[in-house]
Motif scaffolding. Structure first.
Motif, PDB file in Angstrom:
ATOM      1  N   LEU A 161      35.678 -10.025 -28.110  1.00 12.04           N
ATOM      2  CA  LEU A 161      34.804  -9.971 -26.944  1.00 12.04           C
ATOM      3  C   LEU A 161      34.978 -11.196 -26.046  1.00 12.04           C
ATOM      4  O   LEU A 161      34.936 -11.084 -24.822  1.00 12.04           O
ATOM      5  CB  LEU A 161      33.347  -9.863 -27.404  1.00 12.04           C
ATOM      6  N   LYS A 189      38.543  -3.277 -14.489  1.00 15.15           N
ATOM      7  CA  LYS A 189      38.352  -2.001 -15.174  1.00 15.15           C
ATOM      8  C   LYS A 189      37.162  -1.259 -14.558  1.00 15.15           C
ATOM      9  O   LYS A 189      36.158  -1.883 -14.194  1.00 15.15           O
ATOM     10  CB  LYS A 189      38.080  -2.250 -16.653  1.00 15.15           C
ATOM     11  N   VAL A 245      33.566  -2.387 -22.928  1.00 15.84           N
ATOM     12  CA  VAL A 245      33.852  -2.858 -24.292  1.00 15.84           C
ATOM     13  C   VAL A 245      34.044  -1.654 -25.214  1.00 15.84           C
ATOM     14  O   VAL A 245      33.494  -0.582 -24.971  1.00 15.84           O
ATOM     15  CB  VAL A 245      32.723  -3.759 -24.835  1.00 15.84           C
ATOM     16  N   GLN A 286      33.415 -10.460 -19.809  1.00  9.68           N
ATOM     17  CA  GLN A 286      32.971 -11.838 -19.594  1.00  9.68           C
ATOM     18  C   GLN A 286      32.718 -12.115 -18.113  1.00  9.68           C
ATOM     19  O   GLN A 286      31.819 -12.901 -17.771  1.00  9.68           O
ATOM     20  CB  GLN A 286      33.991 -12.827 -20.176  1.00  9.68           C
ATOM     21  N   GLN A 339      31.977  -2.926 -30.434  1.00 10.11           N
ATOM     22  CA  GLN A 339      31.530  -4.215 -29.914  1.00 10.11           C
ATOM     23  C   GLN A 339      30.289  -4.104 -29.025  1.00 10.11           C
ATOM     24  O   GLN A 339      29.838  -5.108 -28.471  1.00 10.11           O
ATOM     25  CB  GLN A 339      32.656  -4.886 -29.121  1.00 10.11           C
ATOM     26  N   PRO A 364      40.589  -4.143 -31.574  1.00 17.74           N
ATOM     27  CA  PRO A 364      40.260  -4.412 -30.175  1.00 17.74           C
ATOM     28  C   PRO A 364      40.327  -5.897 -29.861  1.00 17.74           C
ATOM     29  O   PRO A 364      40.241  -6.746 -30.754  1.00 17.74           O
ATOM     30  CB  PRO A 364      38.819  -3.901 -30.058  1.00 17.74           C
ATOM     31  N   VAL A 365      40.504  -6.194 -28.593  1.00 14.24           N
ATOM     32  CA  VAL A 365      40.517  -7.586 -28.148  1.00 14.24           C
ATOM     33  C   VAL A 365      39.149  -8.199 -28.431  1.00 14.24           C
ATOM     34  O   VAL A 365      38.116  -7.571 -28.178  1.00 14.24           O
ATOM     35  CB  VAL A 365      40.815  -7.660 -26.634  1.00 14.24           C
ATOM     36  N   ASN A 405      37.083  -8.581 -18.436  1.00 10.50           N
ATOM     37  CA  ASN A 405      36.187  -7.773 -17.605  1.00 10.50           C
ATOM     38  C   ASN A 405      34.728  -7.943 -18.027  1.00 10.50           C
ATOM     39  O   ASN A 405      33.847  -8.144 -17.184  1.00 10.50           O
ATOM     40  CB  ASN A 405      36.593  -6.293 -17.701  1.00 10.50           C
ATOM     41  N   ARG A 442      37.565 -12.689 -25.329  1.00 11.13           N
ATOM     42  CA  ARG A 442      38.791 -12.570 -24.539  1.00 11.13           C
ATOM     43  C   ARG A 442      38.806 -11.325 -23.672  1.00 11.13           C
ATOM     44  O   ARG A 442      39.817 -11.030 -23.024  1.00 11.13           O
ATOM     45  CB  ARG A 442      40.000 -12.568 -25.481  1.00 11.13           C
ATOM     46  N   ASN A 443      37.701 -10.594 -23.657  1.00 21.07           N
ATOM     47  CA  ASN A 443      37.586  -9.415 -22.797  1.00 21.07           C
ATOM     48  C   ASN A 443      37.213  -9.899 -21.392  1.00 21.07           C
ATOM     49  O   ASN A 443      36.040 -10.152 -21.091  1.00 21.07           O
ATOM     50  CB  ASN A 443      36.516  -8.470 -23.354  1.00 21.07           C
TER      51      ASN A 443
END
Length: 418
Positions: free
Chosen positions: A15, A199, A141, A22, A145, A12-13, A20, A17-18
């Motif tokens: 956190l 999202k 997420v 952040q 995570q 997964p990306v 939505n 770089r997430n």
């Protein structure tokens, strides 16, 4: 086929770089600082206009009670309606409330009933948005995570409690309306950040309501789940006797009785409050490296140990440090417990379970604050800390139950649930 397998097994990306998540976290951070800024200014405004500490305490108590009561319908709303729109609506309502309040302050039209009305109305909209914000994490997420994301959320809360009051005090020094105008700016920024989330903040199926989503389903889910039930019983007992307001009252009252200098009192309170911030910063690391049962052993038994030490009424700075070790556990256990809620409760029930949790954990706090103040007035600090010991010790015995001795990691539960 090979390409689809790669996509399924791709990590997964991270956190950070997430985008939505952040955006949600940063939005909630601005809202939390805005809330703390305004709430710190309410007692300053009341004392400046009425001179009554009793009125200031009444406003604080009213906010806690209202927040607890509203948590129940708030959880249902978070499951029934679009969470993003709900949070934006609550932000804009607070913008209008505090903007109008600032105008009334500037025109010298402030009365105690008006302050009570504005502060409790703001607490209503805070409580309406809170379950939606936490429930949305599960949608933004990946499962592995969740614990880290919730731990990051704890940093937001404890950071705001340290940043907001100084901002509120500085702005109040410039003018009585400025803290509320500052809060308005914070809520506007929070709203703009929510608009960046692309999202969905809940599963599509949860927005299709059958008209029978009763708030009591959240309580029923907790009652049927041993992990949530046992942990919640302990959290309620802890919140009653180890909440920030009650212990800060005990500290300041002890300082008054012992003629301790104001600077020393402030340092003791700072040491105590710093425990929560440190706990929020290390929570993610602790969750990765320490088994949940060990976390709960420390969390449960540090309370009785601290109460026993505090009963000897050591120097105030030492009292602050001892309380800091108690507050250290709050963000670690809080994020652990919310991780269990996120993993165990289906998305369509997240809001109602969180609403039940917030109601039960908040509603006991006024009772604890009242009892601490009353016992201190009647018998002094030793009696207060022995009372805390009498509640904390039976609560700590929950760690002897099979449920607490075999607590799995939330990520392991996610695998079994899925």
């Amino acid at each position: 086929m090979t390409e689809s397998v790669k996509q399924e097994t791709a990590p997964p990306v991270p956190l950070r770089r997430n985008v939505n998540f952040q955006a949600l976290w940063t939005s909630e951070s601005f809202a939390a600082v805005a809330k703390e800024t305004a709430e710190f200014a309410y007692p300053l405004l009341i004392l400046a206009t009425t001179g009554s500490a009793l009125f200031a305490g009444a406003v604080a108590s009213a906010q806690v009670v209202v927040a607890g009561l509203v948590s129940i319908p708030a959880g249902r709303l978070a499951d029934r309606f679009d969470r993003k729109r709900l949070m934006i609506g609550c932000n804009l309502a607070r913008v209008l409330l505090l903007g109008l309040f600032s105008l009334l302050i500037a025109t010298d039209l402030v009365t105690f009933p008006l302050v009570l009305l504005i502060s409790t109305a703001s607490a209503v909209f805070l409580s309406l948005s809170q379950p939606a914000g936490i429930a949305a994490i599960k949608a933004l997420v990946p499962p592995e995570q969740v614990s880290t994301a919730i731990s990051q959320n704890q940093i937001r809360f404890f950071g705001a409690t340290l940043i907001g009051p100084p901002i509120g005090g500085a702005l109040f020094g410039l003018g009585r309306a400025f803290p509320y105008l500052g809060a308005v700016v914070g809520f506007v920024v929070s709203t703009l950040l929510l608009l960046l989330i692309r999202k969905p903040m809940q599963a599509e199926a949860t927005t299709h309501d059958d008209g029978k989503r009763h708030a009591k389903e959240g309580f029923r889910f907790i009652r049927r789940n041993p992990i949530l039930l046992v942990m919640l019983i302990w959290v309620m007992c802890s919140n009653m006797v180890f909440n920030h307001t009650g212990l800060f009252i005990a500290l300041t009252a002890t300082a008054h009785d012992t003629d301790t200098a104001a600077a020393v009192t402030g340092a003791a309170v700072a040491f105590a409050g710093a425990g929560g911030l440190i706990g929020s910063l290390v929570a993610s690391w602790v969750h990765r490296h320490v088994p949940p049962r060990v976390i709960m052993l420390y969390a449960a038994w540090v309370g009785p140990a601290a109460a026993l030490l505090l009963a000897f009424t050591p120097p105030l700075i030492v009292m602050g440090v001892i309380i800091g070790f108690v507050f250290l556990r709050a963000p670690i256990v809080g994020s652990l417990f919310l991780s269990y809620v996120t993993v165990l409760a289906p998305d369509k029930l997240q809001g109602r379970v969180l609403g039940a949790v917030f109601f039960l954990t908040i509603i006991v706090q006024p009772l604890g604050i009242f009892l601490v103040g009353t016992i201190f007035d009647l018998a002094g600090p030793v009696a207060v800390f022995l009372f805390i010991l009498s509640i904390a010790t039976p609560a700590a015995l929950t760690t002897l139950t099979r449920t607490m001795r075999t607590l799995p990691r939330p990520a392991d539960l996610e695998e079994s649930v899925s």
